[in-house]
Design an enzyme around this catalytic site. Structure first.
Site, PDB file in Angstrom:
ATOM      1  N   GLU A  38       1.816 -51.110  13.210  1.00 42.58           N
ATOM      2  CA  GLU A  38       2.473 -49.906  12.701  1.00 42.58           C
ATOM      3  C   GLU A  38       1.476 -48.888  12.156  1.00 42.58           C
ATOM      4  O   GLU A  38       1.681 -47.682  12.293  1.00 42.58           O
ATOM      5  CB  GLU A  38       3.485 -50.277  11.601  1.00 42.58           C
ATOM      6  CG  GLU A  38       4.717 -51.009  12.098  1.00 42.58           C
ATOM      7  CD  GLU A  38       4.570 -52.521  12.054  1.00 42.58           C
ATOM      8  OE1 GLU A  38       5.574 -53.229  12.256  1.00 42.58           O
ATOM      9  OE2 GLU A  38       3.431 -52.994  11.807  1.00 42.58           O
TER      10      GLU A  38
ATOM     11  N   PHE B  63      15.649 -60.352   2.675  1.00 43.58           N
ATOM     12  CA  PHE B  63      14.558 -60.510   3.635  1.00 43.58           C
ATOM     13  C   PHE B  63      14.101 -59.160   4.195  1.00 43.58           C
ATOM     14  O   PHE B  63      14.909 -58.363   4.645  1.00 43.58           O
ATOM     15  CB  PHE B  63      15.021 -61.427   4.780  1.00 43.58           C
ATOM     16  CG  PHE B  63      13.977 -61.657   5.832  1.00 43.58           C
ATOM     17  CD1 PHE B  63      12.817 -62.352   5.551  1.00 43.58           C
ATOM     18  CD2 PHE B  63      14.173 -61.172   7.120  1.00 43.58           C
ATOM     19  CE1 PHE B  63      11.861 -62.565   6.529  1.00 43.58           C
ATOM     20  CE2 PHE B  63      13.221 -61.384   8.112  1.00 43.58           C
ATOM     21  CZ  PHE B  63      12.054 -62.075   7.811  1.00 43.58           C
ATOM     22  N   GLN B  64      12.806 -58.920   4.117  1.00 42.92           N
ATOM     23  CA  GLN B  64      12.157 -57.712   4.627  1.00 42.92           C
ATOM     24  C   GLN B  64      12.725 -56.427   4.019  1.00 42.92           C
ATOM     25  O   GLN B  64      12.819 -55.397   4.685  1.00 42.92           O
ATOM     26  CB  GLN B  64      12.215 -57.658   6.164  1.00 42.92           C
ATOM     27  CG  GLN B  64      11.334 -58.725   6.813  1.00 42.92           C
ATOM     28  CD  GLN B  64      11.081 -58.487   8.290  1.00 42.92           C
ATOM     29  OE1 GLN B  64      11.903 -57.870   8.974  1.00 42.92           O
ATOM     30  NE2 GLN B  64       9.959 -58.977   8.782  1.00 42.92           N
TER      31      GLN B  64
ATOM     32  N   LYS C 205      20.478 -50.374   8.273  1.00 44.43           N
ATOM     33  CA  LYS C 205      20.960 -50.861   9.561  1.00 44.43           C
ATOM     34  C   LYS C 205      22.459 -50.613   9.749  1.00 44.43           C
ATOM     35  O   LYS C 205      22.908 -50.269  10.844  1.00 44.43           O
ATOM     36  CB  LYS C 205      20.661 -52.351   9.712  1.00 44.43           C
ATOM     37  CG  LYS C 205      20.925 -52.875  11.120  1.00 44.43           C
ATOM     38  CD  LYS C 205      20.384 -54.274  11.320  1.00 44.43           C
ATOM     39  CE  LYS C 205      20.563 -54.732  12.761  1.00 44.43           C
ATOM     40  NZ  LYS C 205      19.991 -56.096  12.967  1.00 44.43           N
TER      41      LYS C 205
ATOM     42  N   MET D 281     -21.804 -46.073   5.328  1.00 44.66           N
ATOM     43  CA  MET D 281     -21.809 -45.091   4.244  1.00 44.66           C
ATOM     44  C   MET D 281     -21.929 -45.771   2.885  1.00 44.66           C
ATOM     45  O   MET D 281     -22.652 -45.294   2.000  1.00 44.66           O
ATOM     46  CB  MET D 281     -20.553 -44.217   4.299  1.00 44.66           C
ATOM     47  CG  MET D 281     -20.593 -43.052   3.320  1.00 44.66           C
ATOM     48  SD  MET D 281     -21.990 -41.928   3.595  1.00 44.66           S
ATOM     49  CE  MET D 281     -21.322 -40.888   4.892  1.00 44.66           C
TER      50      MET D 281
END
Length: 579
Positions: free
Chosen positions: A47, A109-110, A159, A468
């Protein structure tokens, strides 16, 4: 229609052609609707890759980039890409699936409160609780993202709302009475600027990324020429004026041109157009441009007087301001001022470094690439030393040619952002210049390049270090390595803490780099080539450019180069390091 179908239909009606989208449980309805759409869906391998790709798409095209992810970890994986778009004012819309609205706040969940997580790094966000609201929300999201000072907008859709069936009506009005993105420019302000120019003997234009966002590069060049005023740009403003233009002083700041820094700091009038006086430009702001009257023009009123007080602050679209100024040009010669600038240019030449023939210096790589591409490629670096060399040693001549993570400085940006840029502009040559550390952060997007047939060219400046940070260790921490060596070899002042590979003398490693990026690319179906000597470089770049498809060059530079010049953190232009 289902809410998910309405969402995708709105994207189509809003002119979206490409969506960078990764599926998941709470976004499956959106992807089912996408499967029936004519829009192109690019499936990233992470993602974060999709978020940076949407940003790259927007940076090169000026259009709104669109990215989609599921709830929880899918949404949180977008955060770096959202913050990057926020810091650099990139128009993007991020659509996330969310758990059903009845479960929000129950730690199911999630579930993640992505609205709360991203609130400090978005221009605006929406949590949709009724499918009837989707058309209005989507129209407002795109308008907010693209107008005024551009930025990212998050749209979070539970959802059950995606599954909700309602009548589809796109002809709904927006309700943004609180939002005024187009400040009215007072023509009298143009006269005030002219008066300050007339009183000046050493004027200098300081042009930022706002010039490019506003599509005002042509107006800037016309203004500089008709008023005969030299121009320094920020890193984000590179390309706003061709760098070989006689009035261009290149870019200023920590690693910018010495003469550009001197001009900005010793002018008596600094015209700050679409720039925000960030710390990488000013160093200590109290010591920046202390001799100058300051005119600051920005579309975002919050930037005026935020970092540096302005003698004249103007909230306006910079294109409108320059257009008004160009109606009454006021050219003067400034002979003494240009003579001083010429002295600085002669004393501190740009692109100056000590040639070392025993290995391939990163500066030489960028110069060779610029020559072989005619300076016409779009360059998309990652973040680190290679990013600064890419900005210093390629000759930029047009806006949206250097696409870089300026404000956030997000490692892992380069490869996916280049991917998004190439999708937006398939006819342009797009080259990702990366470091071995930054490249590995989103290396999985090689899979996207292969499957989607995205012709991105990749050059890794491989020094086996987090370059760097290691440079700062060399300069400010007595060369002590604090976990900045990526390879197995710990030569080059690495205190001998690791096993030297074959061919390494403990100072500059000449053995096979680790990891083997060419073999990794081959595993993703992408050809590549290693470069160890200066003689190998030009034919390798020519092979890369001639390849019909993505190609990876792993150029082993060794670690003994610093990005110079360098203004120490918190310092000013008088403390600039040049060797």
């Amino acid at each position: 229609m289902k809410g998910s179908e309405i969402t995708i239909k709105c994207l189509e009606l809003l002119g979206v052609e490409v969506v960078f989208a990764y599926p998941g449980g709470q976004a499956i309805e959106l992807h089912q609707a996408l499967s029936k759409s004519k829009m192109r869906v690019v499936l990233p391998r992470h993602e974060q890759g999709g978020a940076f790709a949407a940003g790259g798409y927007a940076r090169i095209s000026g259009k709104v980039g669109v990215c989609m992810a599921t709830s929880g970890p899918g949404a949180t994986n977008l955060v770096s890409g959202i913050a990057d778009a926020y810091m650099d004012s990139i128009p993007t819309v991020f659509i996330t699936g969310q758990v059903p609205s009845s479960m929000i706040g129950k730690n199911v969940f999630q579930e993640t409160d992505i609205i709360g997580v991203t609130r400090p790094i978005v221009k605006h966000s929406f949590l949709v609780l009724d499918a009837k609201d989707i058309p209005q929300v989507m129209k407002e999201a795109f308008y907010l993202a693209a107008s005024g000072r551009p930025g990212p907008v998050v749209v979070d859709i539970p959802k059950n709302i995606q599954q909700q069936r309602v009548e589809f009506n796109f002809d709904v009005p927006m309700s943004l009475n609180y939002y005024h993105p187009d400040p009215v420019f007072d023509p009298a302000d143009a006269d005030r600027i002219r008066a300050m120019i007339a009183a000046s003997k050493r004027p200098c234009i300081y042009a930022g990324g706002g010039i490019i966002s506003a599509g005002a590069s042509a107006e800037l060049v016309k203004f500089a020429e008709s008023y005969n005023i030299p121009v320094v740009t920020t890193l984000m403003g590179i390309g706003a004026i061709p760098e070989k233009h006689p009035l261009s002083l290149r870019w200023l700041g920590m690693h910018g041109s010495v003469y550009g820094n001197y001009a900005a700091n010793e002018c008596d009038l600094l015209l700050a157009f679409g720039a925000r006086f960030d710390d990488r430009v000013t160093g200590n702001p109290q010591k920046f441009a202390t001799r100058a009257k300051i005119v600051h023009v920005d579309v975002d009123d919050s930037e005026i007087n935020k970092n540096k007080p302005a003698d004249l602050g103007i909230v306006a679209n910079i294109k409108d301001v320059l257009t008004a100024l160009n109606e009454k040009p006021m050219r003067r010669e400034y002979a003494d001022w240009f003579a001083r600038i010429a002295e600085w240019k002669a004393k501190y030449p740009y692109n100056s470094y000590k040639t070392k023939l025993n290995h391939v210096q990163p500066q030489f790589v960028i110069q060779t690439l610029s020559r072989l591409t005619g300076g016409n490629a779009v360059i998309v670096p990652g973040v680190g030393q290679h990013q600064m060399w890419a900005a210093q040693y390629y000759d930029y001549s047009f806006p949206r040619q250097l696409l870089t993570s300026g404000g956030l400085g997000a490692m892992g940006f380069g490869l996916p952002a280049a991917m998004g840029a190439k999708v937006a502009c398939p006819d342009k040559t797009v080259i990702n210049i990366d470091g071995d550390g930054s490249f590995q952060m989103n290396i999985q997007e090689l899979g996207t390049l292969f499957v989607e047939e995205i012709d991105v060219k990749m050059i890794i400046l491989n020094n086996q270090h987090l370059g760097m940070v290691a440079q700062w260790e060399d300069r400010f921490y007595n060369y002590n390595r604090g976990n900045t060596v990526l390879g197995r070899c710990k030569g080059a002042n690495g205190k001998g803490a690791g096993k030297h590979c074959d061919g390494c003398d403990g100072t500059i490693c000449t053995g096979l780099p680790y990891p083997d990026f060419v073999t990794i690319a081959s595993g993703y179906g992408i050809p590549g080539r290693r470069v160890f000597t200066r003689e190998e470089l030009e034919p390798a770049i020519e092979e890369m450019l001639a390849c019909d498809g993505p190609f990876l060059l792993d150029v082993y530079t060794g670690y003994d180069e610093h990005v110079l010049p360098m203004i120490p953190p918190g310092g000013d232009y008088t403390s600039i390091i040049m060797e």
